[in-house]
Enzyme design. Structure first.
Site, PDB file in Angstrom:
ATOM      1  N   GLU A  97       0.806  -1.210   0.000  1.00 33.28           N
ATOM      2  CA  GLU A  97       0.000   0.000   0.000  1.00 33.28           C
ATOM      3  C   GLU A  97       0.844   1.266   0.000  1.00 33.28           C
ATOM      4  O   GLU A  97       1.953   1.284   0.512  1.00 33.28           O
ATOM      5  CB  GLU A  97      -0.902  -0.008   1.238  1.00 33.28           C
ATOM      6  CG  GLU A  97      -1.837  -1.202   1.210  1.00 33.28           C
ATOM      7  CD  GLU A  97      -2.780  -1.275   2.403  1.00 33.28           C
ATOM      8  OE1 GLU A  97      -3.925  -1.665   2.195  1.00 33.28           O
ATOM      9  OE2 GLU A  97      -2.380  -0.952   3.527  1.00 33.28           O
ATOM     10  N   CYS A 110       3.264   8.419   1.710  1.00 31.55           N
ATOM     11  CA  CYS A 110       3.820   7.394   2.597  1.00 31.55           C
ATOM     12  C   CYS A 110       3.955   6.114   1.780  1.00 31.55           C
ATOM     13  O   CYS A 110       2.954   5.565   1.312  1.00 31.55           O
ATOM     14  CB  CYS A 110       2.854   7.218   3.768  1.00 31.55           C
ATOM     15  SG  CYS A 110       3.333   5.916   4.908  1.00 31.55           S
ATOM     16  N   CYS A 117       6.327  -7.592   6.724  1.00 31.94           N
ATOM     17  CA  CYS A 117       7.463  -7.148   7.534  1.00 31.94           C
ATOM     18  C   CYS A 117       7.871  -8.304   8.445  1.00 31.94           C
ATOM     19  O   CYS A 117       7.026  -9.064   8.900  1.00 31.94           O
ATOM     20  CB  CYS A 117       7.075  -5.935   8.377  1.00 31.94           C
ATOM     21  SG  CYS A 117       8.471  -5.166   9.240  1.00 31.94           S
ATOM     22  N   CYS A 121       6.677  -6.244  15.458  1.00 29.00           N
ATOM     23  CA  CYS A 121       6.305  -5.306  16.521  1.00 29.00           C
ATOM     24  C   CYS A 121       4.869  -5.635  16.940  1.00 29.00           C
ATOM     25  O   CYS A 121       4.001  -5.842  16.088  1.00 29.00           O
ATOM     26  CB  CYS A 121       6.422  -3.865  16.026  1.00 29.00           C
ATOM     27  SG  CYS A 121       8.114  -3.445  15.536  1.00 29.00           S
ATOM     28  N   CYS A 358      -1.295   4.988  10.396  1.00 29.29           N
ATOM     29  CA  CYS A 358      -0.061   4.294  10.784  1.00 29.29           C
ATOM     30  C   CYS A 358      -0.368   2.920  11.348  1.00 29.29           C
ATOM     31  O   CYS A 358      -1.205   2.774  12.230  1.00 29.29           O
ATOM     32  CB  CYS A 358       0.665   5.050  11.889  1.00 29.29           C
ATOM     33  SG  CYS A 358       0.997   6.730  11.520  1.00 29.29           S
TER      34      CYS A 358
HETATM   35  N1  SAH Z   1       9.313  -0.329   9.969  1.00 27.65           N
HETATM   36  C1  SAH Z   1       9.552   1.084  10.003  1.00 27.65           C
HETATM   37  C2  SAH Z   1       8.632   1.841   9.079  1.00 27.65           C
HETATM   38  C3  SAH Z   1       7.180   1.815   9.474  1.00 27.65           C
HETATM   39  S1  SAH Z   1       6.731   3.424   9.937  1.00 27.65           S
HETATM   40  C4  SAH Z   1       9.441   1.567  11.437  1.00 27.65           C
HETATM   41  O1  SAH Z   1       9.113   0.775  12.290  1.00 27.65           O
HETATM   42  O2  SAH Z   1       9.752   2.723  11.713  1.00 27.65           O
HETATM   43  C5  SAH Z   1       5.193   3.225  10.641  1.00 27.65           C
HETATM   44  C6  SAH Z   1       5.118   3.877  11.994  1.00 27.65           C
HETATM   45  O3  SAH Z   1       3.828   3.597  12.546  1.00 27.65           O
HETATM   46  C7  SAH Z   1       6.125   3.286  12.950  1.00 27.65           C
HETATM   47  O4  SAH Z   1       6.576   4.239  13.856  1.00 27.65           O
HETATM   48  C8  SAH Z   1       5.291   2.260  13.643  1.00 27.65           C
HETATM   49  O5  SAH Z   1       5.860   1.881  14.859  1.00 27.65           O
HETATM   50  C9  SAH Z   1       3.978   2.972  13.794  1.00 27.65           C
HETATM   51  N2  SAH Z   1       2.863   2.055  14.016  1.00 27.65           N
HETATM   52  C10 SAH Z   1       2.819   0.742  13.765  1.00 27.65           C
HETATM   53  N3  SAH Z   1       1.626   0.234  14.112  1.00 27.65           N
HETATM   54  C11 SAH Z   1       0.911   1.260  14.594  1.00 27.65           C
HETATM   55  C12 SAH Z   1      -0.422   1.362  15.086  1.00 27.65           C
HETATM   56  N4  SAH Z   1      -1.221   0.305  15.124  1.00 27.65           N
HETATM   57  N5  SAH Z   1      -0.845   2.574  15.490  1.00 27.65           N
HETATM   58  C13 SAH Z   1      -0.039   3.644  15.388  1.00 27.65           C
HETATM   59  N6  SAH Z   1       1.220   3.601  14.918  1.00 27.65           N
HETATM   60  C14 SAH Z   1       1.694   2.421  14.532  1.00 27.65           C
END
Ligand code: SAH
Length: 384
Positions: A97, A110, A117, A121, A358
């Site tokens: 996406e 974005c 991935c 996390c 996000c």
């Molecule tokens: N893998 C990279 C790029 C992804 S950026 C990274 O981790 O930085 C996407 C951002 O959104 C990251 O900061 C991630 O931690 C955050 N994110 C992931 N899941 C989320 C959620 N459910 N709600 C809000 N932010 C989230």
């Protein structure tokens, strides 16, 4: 008979030195590469026919050996707030996406760097689908190229039909900023991401300033050091916790590269690249990482360093055990940071009505049979 598409070189994957080599290989002068880039990136040309100032013979050679091919659009969704999400095809059953977020002063695209991935996390929906594959440089660059073209097309349609629904009036409707904050861990796809960054910044490419391209990482420390040698884009780091015990749980890569090492890598990056500051992303999870004591601990980590904290209200997805912190709790957390001299902002949630916020990017194509029937995309069912 024309050459099958797959054997042609996709020029969207070639930063300038590689493109110069490619055109030399076709017997042309290297400066033709700049002319080509001008057509591809400044004028959005996708076919060599349009490139009228190139010799016919050269165009014929390009036609036979090269192509400008962006990822195929599977579907488009529009949020009531103007955010647009495109689902793009990776292969018959997988998609990824990209999201355009219009704001009054900027238009942020974005983009994704991987399909799925591997980092797992615990609060991220992309993690749930596991890792499928790295995107190629052409697929990473192709996202920006495609978005610029689609937005251009919409602008032209608006001129004809009057104001549409793409974005609230007054919002920027062109790509002015690119963030690698979509699906995937960009530094885990270093080899393909770094050449894409070069094309974003190149005067003959998208010509974006280094401050308008942000790479976000969950904290792959050795690759941050490598990035410092090869690029100078803005760096964002997904911190999410003020101590190792909690971060081990939320961002498991922390077990390999704990916070102190990660921060050292960040400050090194700024020193090497003469950068202004690192943005630390911090997702606000109710009762997990959102207490005033945790805000104070975070301030102790960052105080005196060139850091900005971006608090992200958690975006829920099906099956998650987390909940979003309430607005007053998030504000209190921000104020604790500000009072201690640490810059902090709260990210406005955009596009959540279309799961474009996000951590909500999943990109699964569930109806595999329909996709296999042909290249047409109608009839595709997208997992909500
Ligand atoms: N893998 C990279 C790029 C992804 S950026 C990274 O981790 O930085 C996407 C951002 O959104 C990251 O900061 C991630 O931690 C955050 N994110 C992931 N899941 C989320 C959620 N459910 N709600 C809000 N932010 C989230």
């Amino acid at each position: 008979m024309s050459t099958p598409t797959d054997s042609r070189t996709n020029l969207l994957g070639l930063p300038r030195p590689a493109l110069e080599e490619f055109v030399s290989g076709l017997g042309s002068k290297p400066f033709r590469a700049r002319q080509l880039m001008n057509w591809i990136y400044k004028r959005g040309a996708g076919s060599f026919d349009a490139m009228t100032d190139l010799a016919k013979q050269f165009r014929a050679k390009l036609d036979a050996t090269a192509e400008v091919r962006a990822p195929e659009i599977v579907s488009v969704q529009r949020s009531s707030d103007g955010t647009i999400k495109w689902l793009l095809r990776a292969d018959a059953s997988q998609a990824f996406e990209m999201v355009f977020i219009p704001e009054p002063d900027r238009g942020t695209l974005c983009i994704s760097s991987q399909v799925g991935c591997a980092l797992d996390c615990s609060f991220c929906s992309t993690a749930q689908q596991g890792f499928n594959r790295n995107l190629t440089t052409a697929e990473i660059v192709g996202q920006v190229w495609l978005a610029c073209r689609e937005l251009e097309r919409e602008a032209a349609a608006r001129d004809v039909e009057g104001p549409g629904t793409a974005a609230p009036a007054g919002d920027e409707r062109h790509v002015t900023n690119v963030v690698l904050m979509g699906m995937g861990e960009p530094l885990a796809n270093f080899r393909n991401v770094v050449p894409a960054l070069a094309i974003f910044l190149d005067d003959f490419g998208f010509d974006l300033s280094r401050r308008r391209v942000t790479l976000s990482t969950s904290g792959l420390v050795p690759q941050i050091y490598r990035l410092a040698e090869e690029s100078n884009v803005a760096l964002a780091v997904s911190l999410h916790a003020p101590d190792d015990a909690l971060r081990n749980e939320l961002v498991p890569i922390n077990r390999k590269h704990p916070i102190a090492e990660l921060l050292a890598a960040c400050w090194h990056y700024l020193d090497e690249q003469n950068g202004r500051s690192v943005t630390f992303e911090y997702v606000m999870l109710e009762g997990v990482n959102d207490s005033p004591a945790q805000a104070r601990a975070l301030a102790r980590l960052l105080k005196g360093h060139p850091a900005k904290v971006n608090l992200i209200p958690f975006n829920p997805f099906p099956g998650t055990r987390y909940r979003r912190s309430s607005a007053p709790v998030i504000q209190r957390f921000r104020d604790e940071l500000l009072q201690r001299g640490v810059l902090a902002t709260i990210r406005r949630t955009r596009g959540d009505d279309i799961d474009a916020a996000c951590g909500q990017l999943a990109g699964r194509v569930i109806d595999r049979t329909t996709v296999r029937l042909g290249s047409k995309t109608f009839g595709l069912a997208i997992q909500p």
